[in-house]
Design a protein around this motif. Structure first.
Motif, short mmCIF file in Angstrom:
data_model
loop_
_atom_site.label_atom_id
_atom_site.label_comp_id
_atom_site.label_asym_id
_atom_site.label_seq_id
_atom_site.Cartn_x
_atom_site.Cartn_y
_atom_site.Cartn_z
N PRO A 47 -3.20 9.03 -2.79
CA PRO A 47 -3.06 7.47 -2.42
C PRO A 47 -2.93 6.85 -3.73
CG PRO A 47 -5.14 8.02 -1.72
CD PRO A 47 -4.43 9.63 -2.28
N GLY A 48 -3.48 7.27 -4.55
CA GLY A 48 -3.71 6.35 -5.99
C GLY A 48 -4.42 6.88 -7.25
N LYS B 24 -6.60 6.29 -9.51
CA LYS B 24 -7.95 6.00 -9.63
C LYS B 24 -8.68 6.64 -8.27
CE LYS B 24 -10.97 2.16 -10.71
NZ LYS B 24 -11.81 1.41 -9.66
N ASP B 25 -8.37 6.42 -7.31
CA ASP B 25 -9.09 6.60 -6.10
C ASP B 25 -9.29 8.07 -6.03
OD1 ASP B 25 -9.29 4.18 -5.02
OD2 ASP B 25 -7.97 4.37 -3.51
N SER B 26 -8.01 8.93 -6.36
CA SER B 26 -8.20 10.44 -6.14
C SER B 26 -9.09 10.94 -7.28
CB SER B 26 -6.58 10.98 -6.31
OG SER B 26 -5.91 10.38 -5.46
N ILE B 27 -8.79 10.39 -8.52
CA ILE B 27 -10.02 10.71 -9.48
C ILE B 27 -11.53 10.64 -9.16
CG2 ILE B 27 -10.41 10.63 -12.11
CD1 ILE B 27 -7.61 10.03 -12.43
N LYS C 117 3.62 10.26 -7.29
CA LYS C 117 4.78 9.94 -7.92
C LYS C 117 5.29 8.54 -7.20
CE LYS C 117 7.13 13.09 -4.46
NZ LYS C 117 7.97 14.08 -4.15
N PRO C 118 6.52 7.91 -8.05
CA PRO C 118 6.82 6.78 -7.53
C PRO C 118 7.55 6.72 -5.92
CG PRO C 118 7.87 7.22 -9.54
CD PRO C 118 7.07 8.34 -8.97
N PHE D 246 9.13 2.22 -8.73
CA PHE D 246 7.43 1.73 -8.70
C PHE D 246 6.66 2.92 -7.99
CE2 PHE D 246 7.53 0.45 -4.35
CZ PHE D 246 8.88 -0.23 -4.36
N SER D 247 5.52 2.83 -8.23
CA SER D 247 4.66 3.89 -7.49
C SER D 247 3.86 3.40 -6.41
CB SER D 247 3.38 4.33 -8.64
OG SER D 247 2.76 3.50 -8.80
N GLU D 248 3.53 2.08 -6.37
CA GLU D 248 3.01 1.40 -5.11
C GLU D 248 3.36 -0.14 -5.15
OE1 GLU D 248 -1.52 1.90 -4.54
OE2 GLU D 248 -1.10 3.15 -6.45
#
Ligand SMILES: Nc1ncnc2c1ncn2[C@@H]1O[C@H](COP(=O)(O)OP(=O)(O)OP(=O)(O)O)[C@@H](O)[C@H]1O
Length: 558
Positions: free
Chosen positions: A235-236, A238-241, A425-426, A510-512
Motif C-alpha cells: 500500500p505504500g 513507508k508503511d510496508s517497511i 509500482k505506479p 505516479f504511484s499514489e
C-alpha cells in the motif's frame, strides 16, 4: 489387491456430489486410508489422478491428446460421424458426458470385460505421450479406443475428463493437502511444506503413508521446477517497511521470471508456470554457464529485453519465449539480459535460509557479466525507508516497473502469495495534466525548466487547479525542447519560478494519490514521472479532478 479404476470413479462421483469442502476432504482421507491397507502402491497414482493429472506438475511431459482426437475415437467406437458428435458436444457442453453417453450406447461393447485397474488407466495414458512421428496420432487413437472399450460408461467419462485435465469435482490442492494430513495423521504444516518444496503431492502422500520423518526429508531438487513465491501489493513504501522490519528493496524488472536449474552439467530454464523454455532462450544458458560455477544450483531472476542497452516492453520477451523457429535471428533482434535475485539451492537446499543470507551467497557465487546481473537492491529498515523511495524513483526513471519489498529474514515460500514479498509500482492509470508553471533547474540544468507545475481541469469552477510538481522522466533532449516551447508562454516570472499559459499537456505517471493542502485540487501525486508530451490532445481534453477521484477509488479497491 490391485486397485480398480471403478473404485476411484466412485470416489470422484461422491466428491463431485457434495459442495462441502470438509466432506470432500473426509471422502479423500478415507479413500487414502483404505488403499493404504489394500493397495499402498496405488497411492502415488491416485494422488495424481485426484488432481486430474497423469504426470506430476514438475514433469515436462504432456498428454497431447486433443478434443478432436477424442471425438474421432468416439466416432470409431460408435459408428456416428464426427460432425454429429461435435453438434452433440455443443449441446451438452462437456466432453466427459458426451463420452459417457456414447460408451453407454455402444452396441459393440463386450459382455465379458476384465475390469480396468488404476494402474492400467494411468500407464496407458502416460504411454500416449511417448508416441511421436507420423503415425503417432493413430497410435494414440488406438490407445484411447482400447481404454474406452474396456471401460464402463461412467469410467469412460472420467477417462475423458482426465485426458482433458478437467475433472469437475471441485477439489483444489488445499483440500488434497488437508486430506493427506488427515489420512496419515500428520500435521498439515509438515505436509504443506513438503509439497511446497517438492511440488509433488504424490510423493508427499507416498512418504506420509510410511512416516512423518520421510515427509520431512523431502526438499527441493535441481531439475524439478517449483512454484515461484508470489507478491502482494504494497500500500505504500513507508508503511510496508514499518510492517516488515528488515527489508530488501529491489528494482522490479518488467520481463519474465525465470527459474534456472543446473544439475549434471546441464542447465534448464523454467517459466513461472513451470514450462521448460531452455530451447527458446539458448543465450541465457550460455550466459549463466559463464556466470555460475558448475555445481548443482537453482537460481531465480527476471529476463528482460533490451534495445541499445535499455529495457523495452515485456511483450518483446514474450515473443522470444513462445518462439520455436528462427531462434538465432531473434537472438540478435531482441537481446536479453538476466537480473538474478534469489538462490534456492547451492550444492544443498537453502530455500529455508533467511533471504538476506541467500542474497549474500548469491553475490558470492555469481560472477556478473554484461548479460548477467544482480538485481539492484538496498537493505532498509523503518529508519532508513527513504532509501527505498529513492530506489523506486530511480527504477521508474530507468524504465523499470517499480520495486519489490522483501522481508530480509524470511524463507522462500514456493507458490505462496504472502506478506513477505510485496510489490510497489505506479498506478496503471496516468493523468493528462496541463502545464501551468515551471521552475528553472540548477547546475547543468540551470538553462532549462527542471520541474513543471501540472494542473487538472475543475469542471465546477471551470478553472485549472494545481496538482503537483513533476521533475522526473525527462531526458535532456526533452527538457531542452520543452523549455524552448514554454518560454514563449510565460505570463509572469518570480526569480526561478514562472507562471505559464495553459497550453501544453503532459501525461504523468505516479504511484499514489495523496491528500495535500499545498495544491489547489486538495490532492497531490506521489512519485510523479512525466511520460510524454500529449500534443495529440486538445485543451478541453485535459483530465479533470473527477477523473482523479475515480482513479483514487479504483486504486483503493485494488
Ligand atoms: N527483483 C525482483 N524480485 C522478484 N520478482 C521480480 C523482481 N523483478 C521483477 N519481478 C517480477 O515481479 C513478479 C512479482 O509480482 P507477482 O508475483 O504479483 O506477479 P504478477 O502476478 O505477474 O504481477 P505483476 O503483473 O505485478 O508482475 C515476479 O513474478 C517477477 O516476475
Amino acid at each position: 489387491m490391485t486397485l480398480q479404476y471403478q473404485k476411484l470413479v466412485e470416489v470422484y462421483e461422491k466428491i463431485g456430489s457434495t459442495a462441502s469442502r470438509l466432506q470432500k476432504q473426509d471422502i479423500i482421507a478415507e479413500f487414502l486410508s483404505e488403499i493404504q491397507q489394500t493397495d499402498p502402491e496405488a497411492t502415488y497414482d491416485v494422488t495424481l489422478l485426484l488432481q486430474g493429472k497423469i504426470f506430476p506438475p514438475w514433469s515436462e511431459k504432456e498428454i497431447g491428446i486433443s478434443t478432436q482426437l477424442i471425438i474421432k475415437a468416439l466416432s470409431k467406437l460408435s459408428g456416428t460421424n464426427t460432425k454429429k458428435l461435435e453438434d452433440k458436444l455443443a449441446q451438452i457442453g462437456d466432453l466427459g458426458e458426451l463420452t459417457e453417453d456414447v460408451v453407454a450406447n455402444n452396441k459393440q461393447q463386450t459382455f465379458f470385460q476384465i475390469p480396468l485397474s488404476v494402474r492400467k488407466v494411468i500407464t496407458t495414458l502416460q504411454r500416449t505421450e511417448e508416441f511421436t512421428g507420423s503415425k503417432s496420432q493413430n497410435k494414440k487413437l488406438n490407445q484411447i479406443i482400447e481404454l474406452y472399450t474396456s471401460a464402463s460408461s461412467l469410467e469412460a467419462k472420467y477417462i475423458t475428463r482426465t485426458i482433458t485435465e478437467r475433472l469437475r469435482i471441485g477439489v483444489g490442492e488445499g483440500t488434497l493437502v488437508d486430506a493427506i494430513a488427515q489420512a496419515y495423521n500428520i500435521n498439515k504444516e509438515v505436509i504443506d511444506r513438503a509439497y511446497m518444496l517438492s511440488n509433488d503431492l504424490g510423493e508427499v502422500a507416498r512418504r506420509a503413508m510410511q512416516s512423518e520423518e520421510l515427509v520431512k526429508e523431502l526438499t527441493i531438487t535441481p531439475g524439478k521446477p517449483i512454484k515461484p513465491m508470489l507478491a502482494q501489493l504494497s500500500p505504500g513504501i513507508k508503511d510496508s517497511i514499518e510492517e516488515l522490519g528488515n527489508v530488501i528493496a529491489e528494482t522490479k524488472y518488467d520481463g519474465i521470471r525465470i527459474q534456472i536449474h543446473h544439475t549434471n552439467n546441464e542447465t534448464k530454464l523454467f517459466t513461472r508456470r513451470l514450462e521448460n523454455v531452455t530451447e527458446a532462450l539458448p543465450e541465457i544458458v550460455e550466459y549463466i554457464d559463464i556466470a555460475m560455477p558448475d555445481v548443482d544450483y537453482i537460481i531465480e531472476g527476471e529476463i528482460i529485453a533490451t534495445r541499445d542497452g535499455k529495457p523495452i516492453s515485456f511483450q518483446h520477451i514474450l515473443q522470444r519465449v513462445k518462439r520455436k523457429h528462427d531462434i538465432d535471428k531473434m537472438r540478435n533482434k531482441v537481446p536479453l539480459k538476466l537480473f538474478t535475485f534469489d538462490i534456492l539451492y547451492y550444492e544443498k537446499p537453502i530455500a529455508e535460509l533467511p533471504l538476506i543470507e541467500r542474497r549474500e551467497l548469491l553475490e558470492e557465487v555469481i560472477t556478473t557479466t554484461d548479460h548477467v546481473n544482480l538485481s539492484t537492491m538496498c537493505v532498509v529498515n523503518p529508519e532508513t525507508y527513504q532509501e527505498a523511495e529513492k530506489l523506486f524513483e530511480w527504477s521508474i526513471e530507468t524504465n523499470h516497473e517499480g520495486i519489490m519489498l522483501k522481508n530480509a529474514d524470511s524463507p522462500y515460500s514456493p507458490g505462496k502469495r504472502g506478506k513477505n514479498m510485496l510489490k510497489y509500482k505506479p498506478v496503471r492509470e496516468t493523468l493528462d495534466c496541463v502545464i501551468t508553471g515551471a521552475t528553472y533547474g540548477k547546475g547543468k540544468r540551470a538553462k532549462f525548466f527542471g520541474s513543471y507545475q501540472l494542473s487538472l481541469y475543475d469542471p465546477e469552477t471551470q478553472t485549472y487547479k494545481t496538482l503537483v510538481h513533476a521533475a522526473t522522466g525527462m531526458d535532456d533532449e526533452m527538457l531542452e525542447s520543452l523549455t524552448k516551447r514554454m518560454e514563449k508562454l510565460v505570463i509572469q516570472q518570480d526569480e526561478l519560478n514562472v507562471k505559464i499559459k495553459p497550453e501544453v499537456i503532459l501525461e504523468v505517471a505516479f504511484s499514489e494519490i495523496v491528500e495535500s493542502s499545498e495544491y489547489e485540487t486538495g490532492y497531490s501525486l506521489r512519485f510523479p514521472a512525466i511520460k510524454s508530451v500529449r500534443d495529440d490532445l486538445r485543451l478541453d481534453e485535459v483530465d479533470t479532478t473527477d477523473k482523479l477521484k475515480q482513479i483514487m477509488q479504483i486504486a483503493t479497491k485494488e
